[in-house]
Design an enzyme around this catalytic site. Structure first.
Site, PDB file in Angstrom:
ATOM      1  CE  LYS A  39      15.322  91.752 -20.445  1.00  0.00           C
ATOM      2  NZ  LYS A  39      14.682  90.814 -19.529  1.00  0.00           N
ATOM      3  NE  ARG A  77      16.051  87.263 -12.927  1.00  0.00           N
ATOM      4  CZ  ARG A  77      15.665  87.468 -14.342  1.00  0.00           C
ATOM      5  NH1 ARG A  77      17.176  87.875 -14.433  1.00  0.00           N
ATOM      6  NH2 ARG A  77      15.199  87.469 -14.976  1.00  0.00           N
ATOM      7  CG  HIS A 106      13.591  83.887 -17.229  1.00  0.00           C
ATOM      8  ND1 HIS A 106      13.765  84.124 -18.016  1.00  0.00           N
ATOM      9  CD2 HIS A 106      15.391  84.733 -16.628  1.00  0.00           C
ATOM     10  CE1 HIS A 106      14.766  84.823 -18.918  1.00  0.00           C
ATOM     11  NE2 HIS A 106      15.476  85.342 -17.998  1.00  0.00           N
ATOM     12  NE  ARG A 110       9.270  85.222 -19.669  1.00  0.00           N
ATOM     13  CZ  ARG A 110       9.978  84.481 -19.257  1.00  0.00           C
ATOM     14  NH1 ARG A 110       8.624  83.720 -19.386  1.00  0.00           N
ATOM     15  NH2 ARG A 110      11.066  83.810 -19.116  1.00  0.00           N
ATOM     16  CE1 TYR A 131      42.656 113.773 -18.855  1.00  0.00           C
ATOM     17  CE2 TYR A 131      41.336 112.935 -20.279  1.00  0.00           C
ATOM     18  CZ  TYR A 131      41.711 113.877 -19.352  1.00  0.00           C
ATOM     19  OH  TYR A 131      40.950 114.672 -19.680  1.00  0.00           O
ATOM     20  CB  CYS A 172      38.851 110.995 -22.914  1.00  0.00           C
ATOM     21  SG  CYS A 172      40.088 111.611 -23.371  1.00  0.00           S
ATOM     22  CG  MET A 173      33.297 111.962 -19.297  1.00  0.00           C
ATOM     23  SD  MET A 173      33.249 113.172 -18.002  1.00  0.00           S
ATOM     24  CE  MET A 173      33.349 112.040 -16.782  1.00  0.00           C
ATOM     25  CG  ASP A 174      33.154 114.717 -22.084  1.00  0.00           C
ATOM     26  OD1 ASP A 174      31.999 113.511 -21.860  1.00  0.00           O
ATOM     27  OD2 ASP A 174      33.681 114.941 -21.768  1.00  0.00           O
TER      28      ASP A 174
HETATM   29  C1  LIG Z   1      14.957  90.360 -20.512  1.00  0.00           C
HETATM   30  C2  LIG Z   1      14.211  88.550 -20.196  1.00  0.00           C
HETATM   31  C3  LIG Z   1      13.439  88.278 -20.859  1.00  0.00           C
HETATM   32  C4  LIG Z   1      14.377  88.109 -23.043  1.00  0.00           C
HETATM   33  O1  LIG Z   1      15.252  87.441 -22.882  1.00  0.00           O
HETATM   34  P1  LIG Z   1      16.585  88.127 -23.617  1.00  0.00           P
HETATM   35  O2  LIG Z   1      17.942  86.440 -23.331  1.00  0.00           O
HETATM   36  O3  LIG Z   1      17.056  88.637 -24.764  1.00  0.00           O
HETATM   37  O4  LIG Z   1      15.524  86.664 -25.281  1.00  0.00           O
HETATM   38  C5  LIG Z   1      12.606  87.153 -21.127  1.00  0.00           C
HETATM   39  N1  LIG Z   1      12.520  86.870 -19.663  1.00  0.00           N
HETATM   40  C6  LIG Z   1      12.495  87.268 -19.167  1.00  0.00           C
HETATM   41  C7  LIG Z   1      11.543  87.223 -17.555  1.00  0.00           C
HETATM   42  C8  LIG Z   1      13.830  88.667 -18.985  1.00  0.00           C
HETATM   43  O5  LIG Z   1      14.167  89.106 -17.533  1.00  0.00           O
END
Ligand SMILES: *Cc1c(COP(=O)(O)O)cnc(C)c1O
Length: 384
Positions: free
Chosen positions: A35, A136, A164, A226, A271, A318-320
């Protein structure tokens, strides 16, 4: 290169880190979280490499466009959308591209079933999120059996069930995490028992472990893990995560010196005039700013590497562009760096390293955010 500021992503390092994750979860499937453009590393290239090496069984994304980008790039592995879909057309797109949706309750289950019906698909796979303490997304553990039963009644294939773990990244969170896993596995067992007694197969994919849980050696009784951040070479908590494997940070963020000038004692830089030369000084300008993801919190606090040496940021980012204090300029001494020299913002140069954890500490955040903030206009180049 049309813009000097770029990031080099070492795909061999990512492959090494994912291999390490596999070794921490023997016999299990591995979903790699890609992601947020693979935490800033480039989801397409990262996924292609992991797919080619057979290192990822699944990919995990946050949004449907992220999943569609992977499909458009030819990624054929299963993709789990880790958050639920909000709209009918989103679900239709998900099913049309063989993306696996997450369901969290009766409503999202019904919506997924309706979308599968519209697509003329039978036994479309879904994963059920169970909320054991993150608060969540996901159903309450006590609801899991009813919702799982509903999946079967609606003709969906409940392929996965997951939870999670919000404090798996520190040993201080061990009690809470173990209690979560206990609650989760009890809910899973109830689901499996109900299914088997109804003549169905048990749900094959049971998953909970993010990077923190994998590194913490949790005996979690799951069939898939995961990980995300560890694939990119960082431990989820910079100080407290156990380090049973050696990870290799994959990204080096660089630019080049664009200007070097002599600033007289008493003159100010940038700045707000927040930096004043205490003596005649050499100051370099580098073409990177907060629009590239180089946080303005680096103003007068951050540092960069040039020629293997560390130099502080002078004045406000700065921005850039940003300015760098190269130290005193005596009349007959040349500046220590030249226009065109490589500048490391994040990564290693010589024997010096600036890590995402260091940048994160300065920004009062975590490596995840530092990596995700590396801007869209920063071209990613790939090695390995
Ligand atoms: C992002 C995410 C992970 C990975 O988490 P890390 O801390 O980067 O290993 C696993 N499960 C879910 C549901 C997530 O949103």
């Amino acid at each position: 290169m049309l813009y000097a500021t770029h990031a080099v992503v070492d795909l061999d390092a990512i492959a090494h880190n994912v291999q390490a994750a596999r070794e921490l979860s023997p016999g299990k499937q591995l979903l790699v979280a890609v992601k947020a453009d693979a935490y800033g590393h480039g989801a397409v290239e990262v996924s292609r490499r992991l797919a080619a090496d057979g290192l990822a069984d699944w990919f995990g994304v946050a949004t449907t466009p992220e999943a569609l980008e992977l499909r458009a790039a030819g990624i054929t592995q299963p993709i789990l959308k880790l958050s639920q879909c909000l709209a009918e057309d989103e679900l239709d797109a998900v099913i049309a591209s063989e993306i696996t949706p997450t369901v969290v309750d009766s409503l999202t289950m019904a919506a997924a079933a309706a979308a599968a019906d519209r697509a003329g698909r039978q036994h479309y796979p879904v994963h059920l999120a169970v909320d054991t303490g993150m608060r969540r997304i996901g159903c309450e553990p006590e609801e899991a059996v009813d919702i799982a039963t509903e999946a079967a009644e609606r003709g969906l294939d409940l392929q996965g069930i997951f939870t999670h773990l919000p404090v798996s990244d520190t040993p201080r969170g061990a009690d809470f995490t173990q209690a979560q896993l206990k609650r989760f596995l009890a809910a899973v067992e109830a689901v499996q028992r109900t299914r088997v007694s109804a003549g169905m197969q048990p749900v094959p994919l049971v998953h909970a472990a993010n990077s923190g849980a994998l590194l913490g050696h949790l005996k979690d009784g799951c069939t898939m893990a995961r990980p995300g951040i560890m694939a990119y070479g960082y431990y989820p908590d910079a100080n407290e995560s156990p380090r049973p494997v050696k990870l290799q940070p994959a990204i080096t963020w660089q630019t080049k010196v664009s200007t070097v000038k002599r600033v007289a004692a008493g003159e100010t830089v940038g700045y707000g005039r927040t930096w004043t030369a205490r003596f005649d000084s050499w100051v370099a300008t580098i073409p990177i700013g907060y629009a590239d993801g180089f946080s303005r919190l680096n103003s007068n606090r951050g540092r960069v590497l040039i020629g293997g040496r560390s130099y502080p940021i002078a004045g406000r980012v700065c921005m850039d562009q940003s300015m760098v204090d190269l130290g005193p300029a005596t009349p007959d001494h040349a500046a220590p760096v030249s226009v065109g020299d490589d500048v490391v913002i994040l990564g290693t140069q010589g024997d010096q390293t600036i890590s995402a954890d260091e940048l994160a500490e300065l920004m009062a955040t975590i490596s995840y955010e530092v990596l995700c903030l590396i801007g869209k206009r920063v071209e990613r180049l790939y090695r390995g």
